[in-house]
Every structure is written in C-alpha cells, then in structure tokens.
Design an enzyme around this catalytic site. Structure first.
Site, PDB file in Angstrom:
ATOM      1  N   GLY A 154      32.047  46.935  41.999  1.00 57.54           N
ATOM      2  CA  GLY A 154      31.611  47.939  41.284  1.00 57.54           C
ATOM      3  C   GLY A 154      30.675  47.067  40.073  1.00 57.54           C
ATOM      4  O   GLY A 154      30.373  45.839  40.169  1.00 57.54           O
ATOM      5  N   ARG A 176      34.748  48.517  49.674  1.00 54.80           N
ATOM      6  CA  ARG A 176      35.280  49.411  50.922  1.00 54.80           C
ATOM      7  C   ARG A 176      34.032  50.336  51.286  1.00 54.80           C
ATOM      8  O   ARG A 176      33.851  50.393  52.545  1.00 54.80           O
ATOM      9  CB  ARG A 176      36.268  50.335  50.248  1.00 54.80           C
ATOM     10  N   THR A 230      41.907  41.131  36.705  1.00 56.42           N
ATOM     11  CA  THR A 230      41.742  41.791  35.533  1.00 56.42           C
ATOM     12  C   THR A 230      41.255  43.366  35.921  1.00 56.42           C
ATOM     13  O   THR A 230      40.812  43.885  35.116  1.00 56.42           O
ATOM     14  CB  THR A 230      40.330  41.336  34.863  1.00 56.42           C
ATOM     15  N   ARG A 232      44.053  46.139  38.086  1.00 57.00           N
ATOM     16  CA  ARG A 232      45.341  46.420  37.617  1.00 57.00           C
ATOM     17  C   ARG A 232      46.251  45.774  38.414  1.00 57.00           C
ATOM     18  O   ARG A 232      46.054  45.113  39.443  1.00 57.00           O
ATOM     19  CB  ARG A 232      45.273  48.092  38.332  1.00 57.00           C
ATOM     20  N   GLU A 261      53.799  47.436  32.494  1.00 59.30           N
ATOM     21  CA  GLU A 261      53.329  47.018  31.242  1.00 59.30           C
ATOM     22  C   GLU A 261      54.232  47.639  29.983  1.00 59.30           C
ATOM     23  O   GLU A 261      54.187  48.761  30.212  1.00 59.30           O
ATOM     24  CB  GLU A 261      51.941  46.985  31.059  1.00 59.30           C
ATOM     25  N   HIS A 280      46.750  42.492  28.982  1.00 65.34           N
ATOM     26  CA  HIS A 280      45.723  43.669  29.159  1.00 65.34           C
ATOM     27  C   HIS A 280      44.865  43.727  28.164  1.00 65.34           C
ATOM     28  O   HIS A 280      44.593  44.798  27.347  1.00 65.34           O
ATOM     29  CB  HIS A 280      46.648  45.004  29.312  1.00 65.34           C
ATOM     30  N   ILE A 281      43.952  42.933  27.967  1.00 66.18           N
ATOM     31  CA  ILE A 281      43.025  42.595  26.750  1.00 66.18           C
ATOM     32  C   ILE A 281      41.389  42.670  27.434  1.00 66.18           C
ATOM     33  O   ILE A 281      40.621  42.176  26.715  1.00 66.18           O
ATOM     34  CB  ILE A 281      43.280  41.470  25.913  1.00 66.18           C
ATOM     35  N   GLY A 282      41.428  43.136  28.691  1.00 67.81           N
ATOM     36  CA  GLY A 282      39.971  42.914  29.254  1.00 67.81           C
ATOM     37  C   GLY A 282      38.903  43.586  28.313  1.00 67.81           C
ATOM     38  O   GLY A 282      37.914  43.020  28.370  1.00 67.81           O
TER      39      GLY A 282
END
Length: 315
Positions: A154, A176, A230, A232, A261, A280-282
């Site tokens: 993506g 996919r 990065t 899930r 989390e 979780h700071i992407g």
C-alpha cells in the site's frame, strides 16, 4: 457530536462551526460504560484507535449514525456491526504515509546498527580507555546490496521501498492483490520470507493477516533476518517471534506495535536483548497528527452535509 479525546484547538473550532461538540475532558480514554454515557445523545463520534467500537456500544447509542476514527486502521471498530446498524465509518488514509515510513527506517537502522544499545553503553559509563574502539565492538548489519522484503504494498509499503533506493538495497514485495510498481519485484509471501535479509511489515490487520508472521512463516526466513513492524501487533505472532529470537534464528525484531497495548513492561518479547520496541508512535509528528485530526473532522463535516464520509473504512 462526541469526541473521545482532546484535539488541536483549531480543529475543534472547525468542528464547532457545524455541530455542537461534547469533548471528553481527559487524555485518559473512557471506559465503555463511560463512553456510552458520554455519547448517549450523539449522532456522530470522533474516536481514537484505543476506543473499542463494537456491537454493544452501537446498540446502546441509538442516535449514532457516523463514527470517524483518527487513524488509518479500523481494527478497533466492528465494521460488520456498523454496516448492520447503518453507521458510516470514516478513517484518515494518506496523511500519515511519510511519517510511518520514516519511522520504519528509524527502527530498521536503530536495530540494525544497535543505536539504542550503543547510546546506553556510553550513558552507563562503559566507554573507557581499554574499550574505546575495538574491531568486534557493537557490530551491526550492512544494508547496501541486501534484500528488503516488504509485506504489504500500500502507500506506506511503497514509501518504505522508495527510501530503500537511497541505501542501495534490492526491494521485493508481497501484496495479496498484485500491483504494477516500478523497482519492486513482486513475489509470493514464501519467496519473500526465503529471500529477504530485512522484512518490513506494512499490511493492514484483518482476519486474513492476523498471525500472518507465525512459527511456520518465521521458519522460512533467512538466518539472522531483521524484522520491522510498524503496522499492527496482531500481524506478528509474538510467541513465535520470541521463540525464534531465543533460538537464534531471527536476528532482531523492531516494532512500534504490539498485540496488547500498552505493552507490559515485563513482557519477555519487549525486553529481549535483540528487540527494539516503541509505544505506537508511527504517526507522531506535529504536522501528521494535525492532518489526521483534520481528516477525521472532514469526514464528519461531509456526513452532516450529505450523509456520507469522505474517506470510508467500509469500502
């Protein structure tokens, strides 16, 4: 209109132009009973990925017609329940691509060159005369000429691939649904696992991708592979990852996301010596978070006008 967390003042003002806003008064997320009471009269709800939007909640909020999440992923939302209840669901694609791709590379380089470990080595006053420079000190990995495998092509996956060109890496990718992309050789997942020196996880979490990287998948990877996540936490089976690290097969795991989390500070995977873990700071840059909030607001504003959201998670 109910908003489950504080948003930038300018963003709230933009929303107040079109709706009466009820803002959750704390940065601590509401429990489900609190959220039901708080949003009882709301026709629209702006939430974060830490808010669980499920069938029970929808049943308890009879006026709710629109949910807009300040995130790209919608795995915290029961999309089928929303469809059945006739509730539109908006998300925030596009605006966090570069921030997440940058963090992917920060993790890759941080783990590959042992940056955090080296920094702590100095802070712990271990850099003395007798070990000021040694041939075998803090050895990491080279990137030039190595193969980077990207799981999920993506927007984020493509941005990660673009950055790899500057490091002289060969890039292969698995998606996919095959895509026509220049400079990315598309392969099967098995081929990617077998050929990659570094693997970047950039696919959405769905029923099909949960535990995608499990014991069987890890057994197919090259020895000493570095895996970066990065996307899930649920995409990587954490028990299998810990076992593969302990066996010495996987060389390192760098992750911004976790199955549960916040992660337990005593979690054995998070504390493994070859794991670099973040909270979780992407998307955590000022401009990106403001853009995400604005996109979530745009979804609601459009819903108020014509009953549809601009960026739907139900498509």
């Amino acid at each position: 209109m109910a908003v489950t967390r504080s948003l930038p003042v300018d963003v709230i003002k933009a929303l107040q132009d079109v709706a009466t806003v009820n803002l959750w008064p704390s940065d601590t997320p509401p429990t489900q009973p609190e959220l039901i009471h708080f949003a009882q009269d709301a026709t629209a709800l702006i939430c974060l990925l830490t808010d669980s939007i499920n069938g029970e909640l929808l049943s308890a909020l009879p006026h709710l017609k629109c949910v807009s999440t300040v995130s790209v992923g919608a795995d915290h939302i029961d999309l089928q329940a929303c469809r059945e209840a006739g509730v539109a669901v908006g998300c925030t694609p596009g605006v966090l691509v570069d921030a997440t791709a940058d963090l992917t590379w920060a993790l890759l380089l941080g783990a590959g060159r042992r940056i955090v470990e080296a920094n702590q080595f100095v802070k712990d006053d271990n850099w003395h005369f007798e070990n000021r420079w040694q041939l075998n000190m803090m050895l990491g990995i080279d990137l030039a000429g190595k193969t980077l495998g990207i799981v999920g092509l993506g927007e984020v996956g493509q941005a990660v691939a673009k950055r790899a060109q500057g490091f002289g890496m060969n890039v292969i990718g698995y998606n996919r649904s095959p895509k026509t992309l220049a400079q990315i050789e598309q392969v099967s997942l098995d081929q990617l696992l077998q050929r990659s020196d570094v693997i970047s996880i950039n696919v959405a979490l769905t029923d099909d991708t949960r535990d995608l990287i499990d014991e069987q998948a890890l057994s197919k990877t090259r020895p000493n592979v570095l895996i970066v996540n990065t996307a899930r936490g649920g995409i990587v089976n954490e028990e299998a990852m810990l076992a593969s690290l302990n066996s010495g097969h996987v060389g390192g795991y760098a992750s911004d996301v976790w199955a549960k989390e916040p992660v337990d500070v005593n979690d054995p995977l998070f504390n493994h010596e070859r794991v670099l873990g973040l909270p979780h700071i992407g998307s955590a840059t000022h401009s990106t978070r403001i853009a995400m909030a604005n996109r979530a607001i745009d979804n609601v504003r459009k819903f108020i006008v014509d009953g549809t959201v601009r960026f739907s998670a139900l498509d």
